[in-house]
Design a protein around this motif. Structure first.
Motif, mmCIF file in Angstrom:
data_model
loop_
_atom_site.group_PDB
_atom_site.id
_atom_site.type_symbol
_atom_site.label_atom_id
_atom_site.label_comp_id
_atom_site.label_asym_id
_atom_site.label_seq_id
_atom_site.Cartn_x
_atom_site.Cartn_y
_atom_site.Cartn_z
ATOM 1 N N ILE A 97 -6.528 3.414 -2.684
ATOM 2 C CA ILE A 97 -6.329 4.399 -1.810
ATOM 3 C C ILE A 97 -5.597 5.553 -2.522
ATOM 4 C CG2 ILE A 97 -5.071 5.282 0.232
ATOM 5 C CD1 ILE A 97 -5.475 2.391 1.626
ATOM 6 N N GLN A 123 -0.768 6.214 5.807
ATOM 7 C CA GLN A 123 -1.354 7.184 4.803
ATOM 8 C C GLN A 123 -2.853 7.121 4.745
ATOM 9 O OE1 GLN A 123 -0.251 4.283 3.942
ATOM 10 N NE2 GLN A 123 -0.743 3.557 1.909
ATOM 11 N N ALA A 165 0.901 -1.205 0.030
ATOM 12 C CA ALA A 165 -0.104 -0.191 -0.016
ATOM 13 C C ALA A 165 0.960 1.211 -0.005
ATOM 14 C CB ALA A 165 -0.971 0.027 1.197
ATOM 15 N N ALA A 166 1.888 1.223 0.693
ATOM 16 C CA ALA A 166 2.855 2.414 0.841
ATOM 17 C C ALA A 166 3.497 2.702 -0.642
ATOM 18 C CB ALA A 166 4.003 1.879 1.858
ATOM 19 N N ASN A 216 -5.232 6.155 -5.929
ATOM 20 C CA ASN A 216 -6.388 6.745 -6.850
ATOM 21 C C ASN A 216 -7.194 7.786 -6.048
ATOM 22 O OD1 ASN A 216 -5.124 5.239 -8.934
ATOM 23 N ND2 ASN A 216 -6.895 4.048 -9.300
ATOM 24 N N LEU A 269 5.235 8.659 5.084
ATOM 25 C CA LEU A 269 4.161 8.601 4.281
ATOM 26 C C LEU A 269 2.964 9.730 4.906
ATOM 27 C CD1 LEU A 269 3.655 4.885 4.856
ATOM 28 C CD2 LEU A 269 3.456 5.992 2.628
ATOM 29 N N PHE A 288 0.990 3.932 -2.838
ATOM 30 C CA PHE A 288 0.884 5.594 -2.345
ATOM 31 C C PHE A 288 1.927 6.451 -3.062
ATOM 32 C CE2 PHE A 288 0.645 8.999 0.882
ATOM 33 C CZ PHE A 288 -0.848 9.510 0.569
ATOM 34 N N PHE A 289 3.040 5.849 -3.386
ATOM 35 C CA PHE A 289 3.991 6.918 -3.922
ATOM 36 C C PHE A 289 3.979 6.580 -5.489
ATOM 37 C CE2 PHE A 289 7.225 9.079 -1.418
ATOM 38 C CZ PHE A 289 6.606 8.668 -0.165
ATOM 39 N N GLY A 290 2.720 5.796 -5.928
ATOM 40 C CA GLY A 290 2.607 5.673 -7.370
ATOM 41 C C GLY A 290 3.777 4.926 -7.859
ATOM 42 N N LEU A 291 4.185 3.991 -7.247
ATOM 43 C CA LEU A 291 5.421 2.849 -7.733
ATOM 44 C C LEU A 291 4.875 1.742 -8.023
ATOM 45 C CD1 LEU A 291 8.086 4.501 -5.386
ATOM 46 C CD2 LEU A 291 7.881 4.566 -7.501
ATOM 47 N N LEU A 300 -5.452 10.181 5.712
ATOM 48 C CA LEU A 300 -6.602 10.630 5.021
ATOM 49 C C LEU A 300 -7.827 10.677 5.803
ATOM 50 C CD1 LEU A 300 -5.785 9.000 1.481
ATOM 51 C CD2 LEU A 300 -5.171 11.128 2.404
ATOM 52 N N TYR A 339 9.348 12.262 -2.012
ATOM 53 C CA TYR A 339 7.930 12.049 -2.851
ATOM 54 C C TYR A 339 8.258 12.893 -3.984
ATOM 55 C CZ TYR A 339 2.966 12.232 -4.117
ATOM 56 O OH TYR A 339 1.908 11.848 -4.592
ATOM 57 N N PHE A 395 -6.670 9.320 -3.347
ATOM 58 C CA PHE A 395 -6.018 10.576 -2.908
ATOM 59 C C PHE A 395 -5.631 11.306 -4.022
ATOM 60 C CE2 PHE A 395 -1.516 11.964 -1.880
ATOM 61 C CZ PHE A 395 -1.946 13.159 -0.842
#
Lengths: 311, 328, 526
Positions: free
Chosen positions: A245, B155, A226-227, A247, B270, A230-233, B159, B285, A249
């Protein structure tokens, strides 16, 4: 033990499947964990069938709110959230599982070799292990994933290859003590090959611990999946909880007021990790853990006998 | 006399080992770091998304960052620069990476420390209450909560809190840049207000593991014989709890802190992204998005080095407060 | 507290101050040789004089030069520079600053000043005849000379000359964190990456702006900017996500401004190496079928909440004068697309994938993860192509890796791509993208057409605007016919401002960074 005595009254043989089930029934949290894991496994296998809608089809408005037919509303592409969470289970679980498998295999082998052979091999392997323990996993994961480009397989490998250290440590410790057991030393003295000793005597002893650390690692891997997402990786076209999650965000679900696009995948991750931790803790507790009995507590205002002193 | 100098020697030796291994780790990281980044696909020359960018322009950027030199030459230069504390220049901002990292670190550390302190306080209270009520519903609820928060993706928790507190508390950035006040108090209050949500998120995300280990440790202490002695001396349960259990509960937490420093930093990364907090996490980031390799490389060195250094410190603290190493 | 915080602390509480917020960008550099993104360019535009610039209608107008005259042969331009202009450190701002800047950019065009190489490519030299008179000699007569000059900031020689060094490398590595400037606003505080604050510069050579100052705060996501706007922490938000429109529309305190944008998303078809890998894609009929299968309206609905613009040309409608509005807008017709492929004999297999030239129609589909609309656009296009029996394998990567993958082995490693481009005011650079000269640079499809290249060269030297427009339209028609790139949509620019903000003009750019006039008339009522 006489061979003809009926087994009905004898306690279940330690280590048998029925014994495991019996033990498990005795622990409610562990039982809950197992049930949840089985449920997720079911969803992984039958996700495509039970998902009410196609996750590639737009079936409602962008960030549309929940309706009777779409209980969790829609995401930023107008796709049914219930179906997305169901289908996303597969990739999240598989990434977690594959990463945990890599970590457990790798860590297990390193731990086993280090513990069994000792000496220089041990020192060398443990130096490497210590190095990777000292390196902060998530930052390194993010940086490596950024360098290699976003991709699900690469992300899985990365997570697996950075999570093996604790397994290696734990297994080494267990192997060290197992190696000193009488029957292992006897087998070695009688000229049994290393492979034979490891397979016949050591593996059975560390199997429980290996399973426990595997399940715990699965939880950590899902967290890291998930992490990274979250960084788009991760490949953004795949459907996983982490990507859902991300998307939500990235597409400003918060501004759109679409809590339904954020809450469900996070709940799913939390529940899965929780279940893994419960089962992992149970296995650890019953295969090497210690339970402490306090002398004082709110329930009993008197001194309690020290644990084990009654015997 | 000999006895104490003996133990002093042992004490020092226990301190030297972590320093040695820590230094080795850092050196190894510096070398690995160079090779990781030199063999990455793509480089600064492709970074700029400019239609019509000329080949000369890309060549120029490559030259500017020394990417056209042979690897060994780049490596020597890299080591040379490191010796001078020079981590290169950001592809994006053209500023020294060390300056960018320094600024970001200044913002990350307060968030991390305050979050950690809050986490320890929450953990301690719920651990004591849970241990005191071992086996009862409240124990189960508190443990369940700790495990649940621990299981939440950091994260995502951020949110959710942003969503819940929109309009009540600031949810983005570290300060109001349009606060035209020279008063240090106003500025501190402003930063404090901005820190509430990310700080709480951080505390909730990490307190679970502390709580579980503190609870176990308190129970363990309460099961030991000196508790009986204390009781016989006439101390009340609460006094026993305070005097012995608490102090002993902190010991495993220091170990845990050391072991999980990497994870604690990961959590901060995060959270910073979710809250636009201008720290190391946000820097990483943006560097990931812009593939700003010098910044990523510098951040990796900084994070690893600080984690290793903190680990050494934790080791030393452990040696200092552990009665066994101190007295024996 | 911040090592980078610069400038005067005694700013006090300004009265007429515009607070801007943005959730997707930041000021990456205030060094003109390093500035890339919109807000960095806005900063450069605000701080430095330019000889000429664009007005709000997109016409070339005066900035530092009060007027200019062009010689009969069209090669020598003479500028009259405002007298009495000064930099904010008190040093006079004269023609020699302009002379030094332009000649330095020419001298190091292959190195430190390469960022400006396309703008000075046609300039021979600049000469300061006096403090207020500057002449620029061009190599040849070009339609784009004015546009080029509008992109060149004039830097204070007394600051930049000493740091340039022998090879000019000092220019691009200069942090410029406490810039000496002469524009309508100067920097009070720059706190990267968080914010940048400007206040009015009272000795500005032009008309004084109405604002006392303005500032931009950068968040790391669009939600934070929207929340700040709703809470009244900022007066205007840029890069507002389309998904936030509905919540903002309900508020009377906030006005949402939607402008037809320039940033255009393209589906790209490899036009170079497919002879080896997928010869069928060379067929214009196949390309037509692909165009027919992609439902642009649906994509616009989902990705931009219906606010994006369809375009028949690869130059978007917001290019206005240059846009070829006579081109036929491609329709959406899956049946017709299927019929075309059937007719070509590409039979569909049992798994729903067609076979062409003995190979299943499965294609690699690359895109950079920063592309506008990604990844949603990608999944939508993948689904739409699946409806006509074409399967794509999407692969995201960061921009450098994307470019590397596209160009590797001379365009051999992909069939489809997706990217976005934002044309300038002058269409020249944009039209140059699909030329053979841009191989391995801006040309992402490897399209190469001698006819197109010849026309492209011709428009660049056609001074008669009307005639040039005809050629530009023809260029667009060629691309629409050959379809190396298929326009999907032009992204809208959405900003929102609180109702007490007056006269903040909209722009087709994310933030207007090509005109100082942008912020000149803004007022913010208390």
């Amino acid at each position: 033990m006489s061979t003809d005595s009926p087994s009905r009254k004898t306690p279940l043989a330690r280590g048998s499947l029925r014994w495991h089930v019996h033990m498990l029934m005795g622990s409610r949290p562990a039982m809950a964990g197992v049930v949840i894991l089985l449920f997720f496994l079911f969803v992984v296998v039958f996700g495509d069938v039970i998902a009410p809608h196609d996750v590639r089809e737009k079936t409602g408005p962008v960030f549309g709110p929940p309706t009777a037919e779409h209980l969790l509303g829609f995401d930023d592409g107008g796709v049914d959230m219930v179906s997305l969470v169901i289908v996303g289970t597969r990739i999240s679980f598989l990434v977690g599982f594959a990463a945990a498998l890599i970590a457990t295999l790798f860590g297990g082998i390193v731990g086993l070799l280090a513990g069994y052979y000792g000496g220089t091999i041990d020192r060398l392997l443990m130096a490497v292990t210590d190095y990777f323990i000292a390196i902060p996993a998530l930052p390194l994961m993010i940086i490596l994933a950024a360098l290699w480009g976003p991709d699900l397989t690469r992300a899985t490998m990365l997570i697996g290859l950075l999570l093996w250290t604790l397994t290696a440590r734990v297994i080494r410790a267990q192997t060290l003590s197992a190696r000193e057991r009488g029957f292992v030393r006897r087998a070695k003295a009688m000229g049994a090959s290393d492979w034979w000793v490891i397979r016949k005597h050591l593996l059975p002893q560390i199997a429980g611990l290996l399973t426990a650390s595997g399940i715990t690692t699965l939880a950590v891997a899902v967290f890291y999946e998930a992490a990274l997402a979250f960084f788009g990786l991760e490949s953004a076209t795949a459907v996983s909880w982490g990507i859902l999650i991300h998307n939500a965000f990235a597409q400003s679900a918060l501004s759109a007021g679409a809590w339904w696009a954020i809450v469900p995948p996070g709940v799913a991750i939390t529940v899965l990790i929780l279940a893994c931790n419960l089962v992992g803790a149970y296995i650890e507790d019953n295969f090497g853990g210690v339970n402490y009995q306090p002398h004082i507590s709110a329930q009993r205002y008197t001194l309690l006998p020290r644990r084990g002193s009654a015997k | 006399m000999t006895r104490s100098s003996d133990s002093l020697m042992r004490f020092l030796r226990r301190l030297v080992w972590p320093v040695l291994t820590g230094t080795a780790t850092i050196l190894l990281t510096l070398v690995a770091n160079f090779f990781l980044f030199r063999f990455a696909p793509g480089d600064a020359a492709d970074l700029r998304h400019i239609p019509g960018a000329s080949a000369e322009m890309k060549e120029a950027i490559r030259r500017e960052f020394g990417l056209d030199r042979p690897y060994w030459e780049q490596f020597v230069k890299y080591l040379e620069q490191l010796l001078h504390g020079n981590l290169g220049y950001s592809y994006q901002s053209r500023l020294p990476v060390s300056l960018e990292l320094g600024n970001a670190l200044q913002n990350t550390i307060p968030l991390l420390l305050i979050g950690l302190v809050v986490a320890l306080v929450i953990a301690w209270f719920s651990a004591v209450i849970a241990a005191w009520n071992q086996g009862r519903t409240i124990d189960q609820v508190l443990r369940g909560a700790a495990l649940a928060f621990y299981a939440m993706p950091t994260q995502w928790l951020g949110l959710i809190l942003i969503f819940a507190f929109t309009g009540i508390l600031p949810s983005g950035g570290m300060r109001d840049p349009f606060l035209f006040s020279d008063s240090a108090w106003d500025q501190a209050m402003d930063i404090g207000r901005h820190m509430i949500l990310p700080g709480i998120t951080y505390a909730l995300a990490v307190y679970g593991q502390f709580m579980v280990i503190m609870r176990t440790s308190i129970l363990q202490t309460l099961s030991e014989d000196f508790i009986v002695t204390a009781k016989i001396k006439g101390l009340t349960d609460w006094q026993v709890m305070q005097r012995h259990a608490t102090r002993n509960a902190l010991l495993p937490v220091t170990t845990l802190l050391g072991l999980n420093l990497g994870m604690l930093v990961g959590g901060a990364i995060l959270i910073e992204v979710a809250y636009s907090w201008p720290g190391i996490g946000q820097l990483v980031y943006h560097a990931v998005i812009g593939r700003d390799y010098p910044v990523l490389s510098g951040a990796f060195i900084l994070i690893t080095t600080s984690v290793v250094v903190c680990n050494i410190l934790v080791d030393m603290i452990y040696v200092l407060i552990d009665p066994r190493t101190r007295q024996s | 507290m911040m090592a980078l915080a610069v400038g005067t602390p005694a700013f006090g509480q300004p009265n007429n101050f515009l607070r801007i917020g943005d959730g997707s960008s930041r000021v990456d550099s205030i060094n003109p040789f390093g500035a890339v993104n919109g807000f960095s360019l806005l900063t450069v535009r605000t701080l430095y004089p330019f000889l000429v610039e664009y007005d709000l209608e997109g016409r070339i107008t005066s900035d530092l030069a009060e007027n200019y005259a062009i010689s009969d042969d069209g090669l020598t331009w003479t500028f009259n520079i405002a007298a009495g202009a000064t930099w904010n450190d008190g040093t006079p701002l004269t023609a020699s600053d302009a002379e030094w800047t332009i000649n330095t950019m020419i001298a190091f065009r292959d190195g430190a000043t390469a960022r400006f190489s396309s703008f000075i490519a046609n300039i021979v030299e600049a000469v300061a005849k006096s403090d207020t008179e500057l002449t620029i000699k061009f190599a040849e007569v070009a339609a784009t000379s004015g546009d080029a000059l509008a992109q060149i900031p004039i830097l204070p020689e007394h600051i930049w000359a000493p740091i340039a060094g022998e090879d000019g490398s000092g220019l691009s590595s200069f942090g410029n964190t406490d810039p000496v400037s002469a524009g309508p606003f100067e920097i009070v505080r720059f706190t990267p990456p968080e914010s940048i604050i400007f206040k009015r510069y009272d000795d500005f050579y032009g008309t004084a702006p109405k604002l006392d100052g303005f500032g931009v705060v950068f968040y790391s996501n669009d939600d934070a900017a929207v929340n700040a706007l709703k809470a009244g922490d900022i007066d205007a938000a840029y890069e507002v996500p389309a998904t936030a429109m509905s919540t903002l529309a309900g508020s009377t305190a906030v006005n949402v401004v939607v402008t037809e944008g320039r940033d255009t998303v393209f589906f790209e078809i490899n036009s170079r190496a497919i002879k080896e890998t997928a010869p069928e894609l060379k067929n214009p009929r196949v390309r037509e079928a692909i165009d027919l299968a992609i439902d642009k309206d649906e994509i616009i609905d989902v990705v931009t909440d219906g606010l994006g613009a369809r375009s028949a040309s690869f130059l978007p409608p917001s290019a206005q004068y240059w846009y070829n509005d006579e081109l036929e807008m491609p329709g959406h017709d899956v049946d017709k697309a299927n019929a075309i492929l059937d007719e070509l004999g590409y039979a569909m297999r049992e798994d729903g994938i067609r076979v062409a030239n003995g190979m299943p129609m499965i294609y690699r589909f690359l895109y950079p993860d920063v592309a506008t609309g990604a990844p949603r656009v990608i999944t939508m296009i993948a689904n739409m192509l699946a409806d006509i029996g074409i399967k794509v394998e999407p692969q995201a990567s960061d921009y450098p890796s994307y470019a590397a993958a596209i160009f590797r082995d001379d365009y051999l490693n992909f069939e489809f791509g997706l990217d976005d481009f934002e044309p300038d005011n002058d269409p020249n650079r944009f039209l140059g993208i699909p030329t053979c000269a841009q191989f391995n640079q801006a040309n992402e499809t490897g399209y190469c057409n001698k006819e197109y290249d010849a026309l492209f060269a011709e428009q660049a030297v056609t001074l008669d605007t009307q005639k040039r427009r005809e050629i530009v339209r023809e260029l667009q028609a060629i691309i629409a016919r050959d379809r190396p790139i298929i326009p999907i949509y032009a992204a809208p620019t959405i900003s929102a401002q609180r109702s007490n903000v007056r006269d903040l003009p909209p722009s087709p750019l994310i933030i207007n960074h090509i005109s100082k006039q942008f912020l000149m008339n803004v007022t913010v009522e208390k």
